[in-house]
Scaffold this active site. Structure first.
Site, PDB file in Angstrom:
ATOM      1  N   ASP A   1       9.739   8.373  -1.103  1.00  0.00           N
ATOM      2  CA  ASP A   1       8.864   9.105  -2.022  1.00  0.00           C
ATOM      3  C   ASP A   1       8.420   8.184  -3.175  1.00  0.00           C
ATOM      4  OD1 ASP A   1       7.718  10.813  -3.842  1.00  0.00           O
ATOM      5  OD2 ASP A   1       9.314  12.326  -3.723  1.00  0.00           O
ATOM      6  N   GLN A   2       7.129   8.108  -3.394  1.00  0.00           N
ATOM      7  CA  GLN A   2       6.627   7.227  -4.448  1.00  0.00           C
ATOM      8  C   GLN A   2       6.985   7.719  -5.853  1.00  0.00           C
ATOM      9  OE1 GLN A   2       2.108   8.476  -3.898  1.00  0.00           O
ATOM     10  NE2 GLN A   2       2.334   7.249  -5.724  1.00  0.00           N
TER      11      GLN A   2
ATOM     12  N   HIS B   1      -1.297  11.245  -4.777  1.00  0.00           N
ATOM     13  CA  HIS B   1      -2.296  11.461  -5.838  1.00  0.00           C
ATOM     14  C   HIS B   1      -1.935  12.522  -6.858  1.00  0.00           C
ATOM     15  CE1 HIS B   1      -4.662   8.819  -3.428  1.00  0.00           C
ATOM     16  NE2 HIS B   1      -4.899   9.713  -2.475  1.00  0.00           N
TER      17      HIS B   1
ATOM     18  N   GLU C   1       0.858  -1.186   0.000  1.00  0.00           N
ATOM     19  CA  GLU C   1       0.000   0.000   0.000  1.00  0.00           C
ATOM     20  C   GLU C   1       0.894   1.236   0.000  1.00  0.00           C
ATOM     21  OE1 GLU C   1      -4.032   1.546   2.092  1.00  0.00           O
ATOM     22  OE2 GLU C   1      -2.364   1.191   3.452  1.00  0.00           O
ATOM     23  N   ILE C   2       0.697   2.084  -1.012  1.00  0.00           N
ATOM     24  CA  ILE C   2       1.429   3.358  -1.053  1.00  0.00           C
ATOM     25  C   ILE C   2       0.536   4.388  -0.386  1.00  0.00           C
ATOM     26  CG2 ILE C   2       2.452   5.125  -2.524  1.00  0.00           C
ATOM     27  CD1 ILE C   2       2.807   2.994  -4.699  1.00  0.00           C
ATOM     28  N   GLY C   3       1.021   5.037   0.657  1.00  0.00           N
ATOM     29  CA  GLY C   3       0.202   5.977   1.436  1.00  0.00           C
ATOM     30  C   GLY C   3      -0.347   5.251   2.652  1.00  0.00           C
ATOM     31  N   VAL C   4       0.316   5.461   3.788  1.00  0.00           N
ATOM     32  CA  VAL C   4      -0.035   4.708   4.999  1.00  0.00           C
ATOM     33  C   VAL C   4      -0.903   5.547   5.942  1.00  0.00           C
ATOM     34  CG1 VAL C   4       0.982   3.704   7.105  1.00  0.00           C
ATOM     35  CG2 VAL C   4       2.007   3.236   4.865  1.00  0.00           C
TER      36      VAL C   4
HETATM   37  C1  LIG Z   1      -4.821   9.398   1.849  1.00  0.00           C
HETATM   38  S1  LIG Z   1      -3.453   9.143   2.897  1.00  0.00           S
HETATM   39  C2  LIG Z   1      -3.354   7.385   2.963  1.00  0.00           C
HETATM   40  C3  LIG Z   1      -4.472   6.732   3.703  1.00  0.00           C
HETATM   41  C4  LIG Z   1      -4.285   5.251   3.906  1.00  0.00           C
HETATM   42  N1  LIG Z   1      -4.073   4.568   2.656  1.00  0.00           N
HETATM   43  C5  LIG Z   1      -5.491   4.650   4.586  1.00  0.00           C
HETATM   44  O1  LIG Z   1      -6.318   4.012   3.906  1.00  0.00           O
HETATM   45  O2  LIG Z   1      -5.598   4.798   5.780  1.00  0.00           O
HETATM   46  C6  LIG Z   1      -2.144   9.626   1.873  1.00  0.00           C
HETATM   47  C7  LIG Z   1      -0.765   9.337   2.425  1.00  0.00           C
HETATM   48  O3  LIG Z   1       0.130   9.448   1.331  1.00  0.00           O
HETATM   49  C8  LIG Z   1       1.344   9.966   1.815  1.00  0.00           C
HETATM   50  N2  LIG Z   1       2.095  10.569   0.708  1.00  0.00           N
HETATM   51  C9  LIG Z   1       1.950  11.798   0.152  1.00  0.00           C
HETATM   52  N3  LIG Z   1       2.850  11.993  -0.812  1.00  0.00           N
HETATM   53  C10 LIG Z   1       3.604  10.872  -0.881  1.00  0.00           C
HETATM   54  C11 LIG Z   1       4.712  10.493  -1.681  1.00  0.00           C
HETATM   55  N4  LIG Z   1       5.226  11.298  -2.607  1.00  0.00           N
HETATM   56  N5  LIG Z   1       5.247   9.266  -1.494  1.00  0.00           N
HETATM   57  C12 LIG Z   1       4.733   8.445  -0.539  1.00  0.00           C
HETATM   58  N6  LIG Z   1       3.689   8.766   0.248  1.00  0.00           N
HETATM   59  C13 LIG Z   1       3.126   9.959   0.089  1.00  0.00           C
HETATM   60  C14 LIG Z   1       0.939  10.963   2.877  1.00  0.00           C
HETATM   61  O4  LIG Z   1       2.000  11.173   3.780  1.00  0.00           O
HETATM   62  C15 LIG Z   1      -0.291  10.280   3.490  1.00  0.00           C
HETATM   63  O5  LIG Z   1       0.059   9.576   4.652  1.00  0.00           O
END
Ligand SMILES: C[S@@+](CC[C@H](N)C(=O)[O-])C[C@H]1O[C@@H](n2cnc3c(N)ncnc32)[C@H](O)[C@@H]1O
Length: 296
Positions: free
Chosen positions: A62-63, A88, A18-21
């Protein structure tokens, strides 16, 4: 969309990224959904996310950094499922998908969430939107039928399907066979007659253009029938006509070959159909079925 695409991995110990934790809610949900044995890994740019994974490892990075994503895949992959719920933005979604899809397991699924951001200016950190990139994938997937496509790309060989819903895109992976001609035994049939026909049509246009130019020259008050320009045009026209004649013969030969092979195939099918209708074939069917079952 999720259940339709992911149910097949449940209870089969899939590797999931899962990307985005954020606070780890998604990681917990996926662990429960995929069942015991699933390896659910998280990626987040925020170092605070490293502490919320519980039993799930969380890599901080970073993704939109391909090198980082490759390290994650080497360490925990190949992933059967990737769910992109990160930042996103366009660069993030496109880079992560372009990097991780080729590294997915052979029958993997790549899901991108919140793809409506392609229509929101504040998420456009690059010219090409994610949805625009997916449009390009539709062409890449059809490369075997497109003379300008690359039939050896990862998309032509392993992108099995693209499912586009409102705000979610799923890319499904599978080893695809190249379209195979039952008639000719190869893929040449896809292009041969079409490219010859296209070249003939281009030459026909050229011929019409040359004839037009010759006419114009003939009517010009300064032109003589033997001027250099007229001679050059005539020789170009002769060459174009000769090339057209060769191509027309090639096209005709290919069409004849295709029709002969099609005829043979139809005969073979008819033969099989008649054989299957015979009494002895029907009587021996149970034997063949038995053999097949034993082999399995
Ligand atoms: C919508 S939240 C994720 C929610 C999680 N998937 C859930 O269902 O509980 C978005 C996450 O993406 C992370 N994020 C933002 N930009 C990012 C990047 N460039 N690479 C990795 N993670 C990133 C943020 O730090 C944030 O924690």
């Amino acid at each position: 969309v999720y259940h339709r695409n992911l149910a097949g991995y449940r209870g089969r110990s899939p590797r999931v990224l899962e990307i985005g934790v954020y606070r780890g809610g998604g990681l917990a949900m996926w662990r429960e959904y995929f069942g015991a044995g699933a390896v659910v890994v998280g990626v987040d740019i925020d170092p605070a996310a490293a502490a919320v994974g519980g039993p799930s490892p969380v890599m901080v990075g970073d993704q939109s950094d391909p090198a980082f994503l490759r390290t994650v895949s080497e360490r925990f992959g190949p992933f059967d499922v990737v769910i992109d719920d990160g930042g996103h933005t366009m660069a993030q979604q496109v880079t992560a998908a372009a990097t991780l899809f080729p590294l997915l397991a052979a029958e993997g699924a790549y899901i991108v969430e919140d793809t409506h951001t392609s229509y929101w200016p504040e998420y456009r950190d690059q010219e090409e939107t994610f949805i625009g990139w997916v449009r390009g994938l539709i062409d890449a997937l059809h490369a075997n039928h497109d003379p300008s496509g690359d039939p050896d790309s990862v998309w032509a060989t392993t992108l099995d399907a693209i499912e586009i819903s409102d705000s979610v895109v799923v890319l499904r992976k599978a080893n695809r066979f190249r379209p195979f001609s039952e008639v000719g035994g190869g893929t040449g049939f896809l292009f041969e007659s079409r490219t010859a026909a296209a070249r003939i049509s281009a030459l026909e246009q050229r011929e019409a253009q040359l004839v037009g130019e010759l006419e114009r020259l003939r009517e010009a008050p300064t032109a003589t029938p033997e001027s250099d320009e007229v001679r050059l045009l005539r020789s170009t026209l002769r060459e174009a006509r000769a090339e057209m004649a060769v191509l027309a013969r090639e096209l005709e030969a290919t069409r004849r070959e295709l029709s002969t092979t099609q005829g043979r195939l139809l005969d073979a099918w008819e033969h099989i159909r008649r054989m299957r209708n015979t009494v002895s074939w029907r009587l021996t069917t149970p034997l063949r079925v038995g053999r097949l079952v034993r082999r399995r």
